[in-house]
Design an enzyme around this catalytic site. Structure first.
Site, PDB file in Angstrom:
ATOM      1  N   LYS A 115      -5.068  -9.974   7.843  1.00  0.00           N
ATOM      2  CA  LYS A 115      -4.337 -11.021   7.118  1.00  0.00           C
ATOM      3  C   LYS A 115      -3.651 -12.270   7.974  1.00  0.00           C
ATOM      4  O   LYS A 115      -3.426 -13.526   7.532  1.00  0.00           O
ATOM      5  CB  LYS A 115      -2.795 -10.235   6.531  1.00  0.00           C
ATOM      6  CG  LYS A 115      -3.491  -9.565   5.142  1.00  0.00           C
ATOM      7  CD  LYS A 115      -2.269  -9.355   4.229  1.00  0.00           C
ATOM      8  CE  LYS A 115      -2.958  -8.516   2.995  1.00  0.00           C
ATOM      9  NZ  LYS A 115      -1.676  -7.888   2.079  1.00  0.00           N
ATOM     10  N   LYS A 197     -15.384  -5.123   1.855  1.00  0.00           N
ATOM     11  CA  LYS A 197     -14.594  -4.555   0.583  1.00  0.00           C
ATOM     12  C   LYS A 197     -14.315  -5.649  -0.528  1.00  0.00           C
ATOM     13  O   LYS A 197     -14.104  -6.685  -0.354  1.00  0.00           O
ATOM     14  CB  LYS A 197     -13.329  -3.620   0.994  1.00  0.00           C
ATOM     15  CG  LYS A 197     -12.302  -4.552   1.178  1.00  0.00           C
ATOM     16  CD  LYS A 197     -10.840  -3.737   1.280  1.00  0.00           C
ATOM     17  CE  LYS A 197      -9.800  -4.706   1.041  1.00  0.00           C
ATOM     18  NZ  LYS A 197      -8.450  -4.256   0.802  1.00  0.00           N
ATOM     19  N   LYS A 200      -9.600  -8.628  -4.439  1.00  0.00           N
ATOM     20  CA  LYS A 200      -8.987  -9.688  -5.391  1.00  0.00           C
ATOM     21  C   LYS A 200      -8.774 -11.083  -4.761  1.00  0.00           C
ATOM     22  O   LYS A 200      -9.003 -11.980  -5.432  1.00  0.00           O
ATOM     23  CB  LYS A 200      -7.718  -8.929  -6.032  1.00  0.00           C
ATOM     24  CG  LYS A 200      -6.633  -8.834  -4.909  1.00  0.00           C
ATOM     25  CD  LYS A 200      -5.423  -7.737  -5.659  1.00  0.00           C
ATOM     26  CE  LYS A 200      -4.821  -6.831  -5.054  1.00  0.00           C
ATOM     27  NZ  LYS A 200      -4.058  -5.987  -5.404  1.00  0.00           N
TER      28      LYS A 200
END
Ligand code: TYM
Length: 333
Positions: A115, A197, A200
């Site tokens: 992140k 993975k 969203k």
């Protein structure tokens, strides 16, 4: 008699689209666990602001997520379903746990590294201590198990370490939680890049299936799914795209991967990919219908999270008081 029903806690962020990965890795298992466990579920809105959010959107994403969880089968008669920000004890315990967690431990978290790379202009302190808030979520309720997808495993291990450390420093206070990760569905991969993975936040919307995608969109995304240059449908190393589709097919049909491989023996990808799409669309259809109904009944959603937060807060307060006492704070008058 001692209460033998074990407790499960999990949470999900209201950060936008809810994907098939969230559903197969977590939500679907939450629904099943309600028969066996005392279940507590939270909308992890405090976690979500570690990435900058548009306030109005955050509010609507939270309502949409609550509606989706109810539509998927979370039963408020059996389980608690509330917003993390409505139970102030989460932030309070997180503060205490921050003081029992090392900078080194937090900087090893792969999600933090990922992140920070992605949001290089906003590497805030909240993003760094994100896992201690997760630990607080879980430990407040003395959860025995935590049903999550594979990607949360490292955070769960840290929660266990923090719980053990606190228990060893003072005395038995927290239950050390076990991760509960399912085999098929625990790690749903992107349809466009099957080595990473399904997420969203993927910029390529073809990479993920949103639970609200129409059948046409679902079919199109599966037809375009990236596979390999072979022609056989087999589950083995190196066939990431096909393995992912087989896992998804298995998860939504209830068939084993071996059964699925047999079913498609001698058939090509051109037949297999739309069959997976059909199975996913059929599985999601009743959920989507219920979702639309819940979205028309916001008052009901508000009543669910309000009632649940009140009960959750009582459980959480009892743990927090014990913790405050153990670390040496004066008793609250
Ligand atoms: P979040 O909101 O990213 O995801 C919610 C759940 O969905 C799972 N998941 C997946 N499972 C399989 N395949 C995928 N591609 C996939 N993508 C997501 C996640 O593993 C998760 O179980 N930090 C958490 C929320 C949280 C939490 C907690 C979880 C906050 N406090 C306490 C457990 C306990 C998160 O961001 O999940």
């Amino acid at each position: 008699m001692e209460n033998t029903i074990k407790r499960s806690f999990s949470a999900i962020q209201p950060s936008g689209t809810i994907t098939l990965g969230n559903y197969l890795g977590a939500i679907r298992n939450w629904v099943k666990l309600q028969d066996e466990f005392d279940c507590i579920f939270a909308i992890a809105d405090l976690h979500t602001i570690t990435v900058r959010q548009e306030p109005a959107l955050l509010r609507s994403h939270s309502i949409e997520l609550l509606a989706m969880l109810l539509a998927a089968g979370i039963n408020p008669e059996k389980s608690l379903l509330f917003c993390q920000s409505h139970v102030h004890q989460h932030a309070e315990l997180a503060w205490v746990l921050n003081c029992y967690t090392q900078m080194g431990e937090l900087s090893r978290m792969t999600q933090f590294k990922d992140k920070s790379a992605k949001h290089a202009n906003n590497i805030n302190a909240g993003l760094f201590i994100y896992p201690t808030l997760m630990a607080a979520d879980i430990l407040l309720y003395k959860a025995d198990i935590v049903p999550v997808g594979e990607d949360q495993k490292q955070h769960l291990e840290l929660s266990r370490d923090i719980a053990n450390r606190f228990n060893n420093t003072y005395s038995e206070t927290f239950v050390v939680p076990e991760p509960y990760i399912v085999k098929s569905g625990g790690r749903v991969m992107s349809l466009q890049n099957p080595t990473s993975k399904m997420s969203k936040s993927d910029e390529n919307t073809n990479g993920f299936i949103a639970l609200t995608d129409s059948k046409d969109v679902i079919m199109r995304k599966f037809r375009r799914a990236v596979t390999d240059s072979e022609t056989v449908i087999e589950y083995r190393e190196g066939k990431d795209g096909i393995n992912n589709l087989l896992n998804i097919y298995s998860a939504v049909t209830g068939k084993t991967v071996e059964e699925a491989v047999k079913e498609f023996e001698g058939k090509g990808y051109g037949e297999f990919k739309p069959a997976v799409g059909e199975a996913v669309a059929a599985h999601l259809k009743p959920i989507q219908e219920k979702y639309n109904d819940y979205m028309k009944n916001k008052d009901y959603i508000v009543s669910v999270y309000t009632k649940s937060a009140e009960i959750a807060s009582k459980i959480a307060e009892s743990t927090l008081r014990k913790v405050y006492k153990k670390v040496g704070f004066l008793q609250k008058p």
